[in-house]
Structure formats: structure tokens, C-alpha cells
Design a protein around this motif. Sequence first.
Motif, mmCIF file in Angstrom:
data_model
loop_
_atom_site.group_PDB
_atom_site.id
_atom_site.type_symbol
_atom_site.label_atom_id
_atom_site.label_comp_id
_atom_site.label_asym_id
_atom_site.label_seq_id
_atom_site.Cartn_x
_atom_site.Cartn_y
_atom_site.Cartn_z
ATOM 1 N N THR A 82 11.253 35.557 48.017
ATOM 2 C CA THR A 82 10.092 34.871 47.443
ATOM 3 C C THR A 82 8.916 35.838 47.369
ATOM 4 O O THR A 82 8.636 36.558 48.323
ATOM 5 C CB THR A 82 9.727 33.640 48.297
ATOM 6 O OG1 THR A 82 10.854 32.762 48.324
ATOM 7 C CG2 THR A 82 8.528 32.911 47.738
ATOM 8 N N ILE A 83 8.250 35.839 46.240
ATOM 9 C CA ILE A 83 7.105 36.718 46.024
ATOM 10 C C ILE A 83 5.840 35.984 46.463
ATOM 11 O O ILE A 83 5.554 34.883 45.977
ATOM 12 C CB ILE A 83 7.001 37.118 44.533
ATOM 13 C CG1 ILE A 83 8.282 37.816 44.083
ATOM 14 C CG2 ILE A 83 5.780 37.985 44.284
ATOM 15 C CD1 ILE A 83 8.435 37.922 42.577
ATOM 16 N N LYS A 84 5.092 36.589 47.401
ATOM 17 C CA LYS A 84 3.827 36.001 47.861
ATOM 18 C C LYS A 84 2.712 36.381 46.896
ATOM 19 O O LYS A 84 2.479 37.556 46.628
ATOM 20 C CB LYS A 84 3.466 36.501 49.260
ATOM 21 C CG LYS A 84 4.217 35.813 50.369
ATOM 22 C CD LYS A 84 3.804 36.315 51.733
ATOM 23 C CE LYS A 84 2.454 35.772 52.114
ATOM 24 N NZ LYS A 84 2.125 36.000 53.531
ATOM 25 N N VAL A 85 2.041 35.360 46.367
ATOM 26 C CA VAL A 85 0.952 35.552 45.410
ATOM 27 C C VAL A 85 -0.238 34.738 45.906
ATOM 28 O O VAL A 85 -0.086 33.580 46.283
ATOM 29 C CB VAL A 85 1.372 35.061 43.998
ATOM 30 C CG1 VAL A 85 0.236 35.209 43.018
ATOM 31 C CG2 VAL A 85 2.605 35.803 43.516
ATOM 32 N N VAL A 86 -1.414 35.353 45.914
ATOM 33 C CA VAL A 86 -2.628 34.625 46.280
ATOM 34 C C VAL A 86 -3.432 34.340 45.013
ATOM 35 O O VAL A 86 -3.347 35.083 44.033
ATOM 36 C CB VAL A 86 -3.497 35.412 47.292
ATOM 37 C CG1 VAL A 86 -2.848 35.429 48.657
ATOM 38 C CG2 VAL A 86 -3.771 36.821 46.816
#
Length: 136
Positions: free
Chosen positions: A6-10
Motif C-alpha cells: 500500500t502506498i502512503k499518501v498524505v
Amino acid sequence: MDATGTIKVVCALVEQFGRVLVTQRSEHMREALLWEFPGGKVEACETETACLVREIREELNIAIAPYQRLKPVVHGYPGRTIELIPYLCHYGGGVIRLHEHRSYHWVSPADLANYTWCPADLPVVQEYLQLLKNRE
């Protein structure tokens, strides 16, 4: 990216004078021309808030001060899954210059429903509107 792929994006909900900043993705980006809260991918050894401050400076040329983390949203797109981590942010100054996006608007919360959102941002919009309602 975490252990599950899973790619963490803020993303930043930048507030100023009762409005919030929204950006339109360019025709060259995935989810082209849809609206989103601006942000970006968290790099290894980078905190969420440091990433957010950096990404907003790079993409929009403005300073922000994150002050409240909202509920993360896990969303599957074709070929990838992201964890979108929203933060409420104060506008800290600067003149917006678009480096990646097509457009931006400062929007009153009542007008957020008028935009065509990236799917991962929809739960963020709903949580934000509920949060504002609870503040009244």
C-alpha cells in the motif's frame, strides 16, 4: 509503500478565511482532471507532516501548518492501493504557483459537493463536512 504494498499518501485540507483549497489534477496525471486535496507520497524515513509541508511547497509554492490528522482512507485503484492520510492545515503564506495541477480553487465547504472528486478523496470530504457541522 508499506509491507502490504500500500502506498502512503498524505493530503492537505488547507483552510483560510472559511474556505478550503482544492486542486484539479492535470490531464497528464492518473485520475486526470478530477479534484483532490493536494499532497503526495510519503518517502522512507519521512514523517507524514514533514512530507505534507514539503509536497505542498513543491507543488503549490505555499507554506502550511498541519494541525489535525483525520481518518485515513484505504482505496484500491487499478494496479495499486493507497492509504490517503488527510490533515487539516492552516495556510502559512505564499502565492500559489501550480507545478503539477491544472487548476485550484478556494472553496466554501458548502460548495465541495459541486466538484468531481478522486474516489479516495470522497470519504475525506464527507468527514471534513461532518467535522465542521460538529464544530457549530
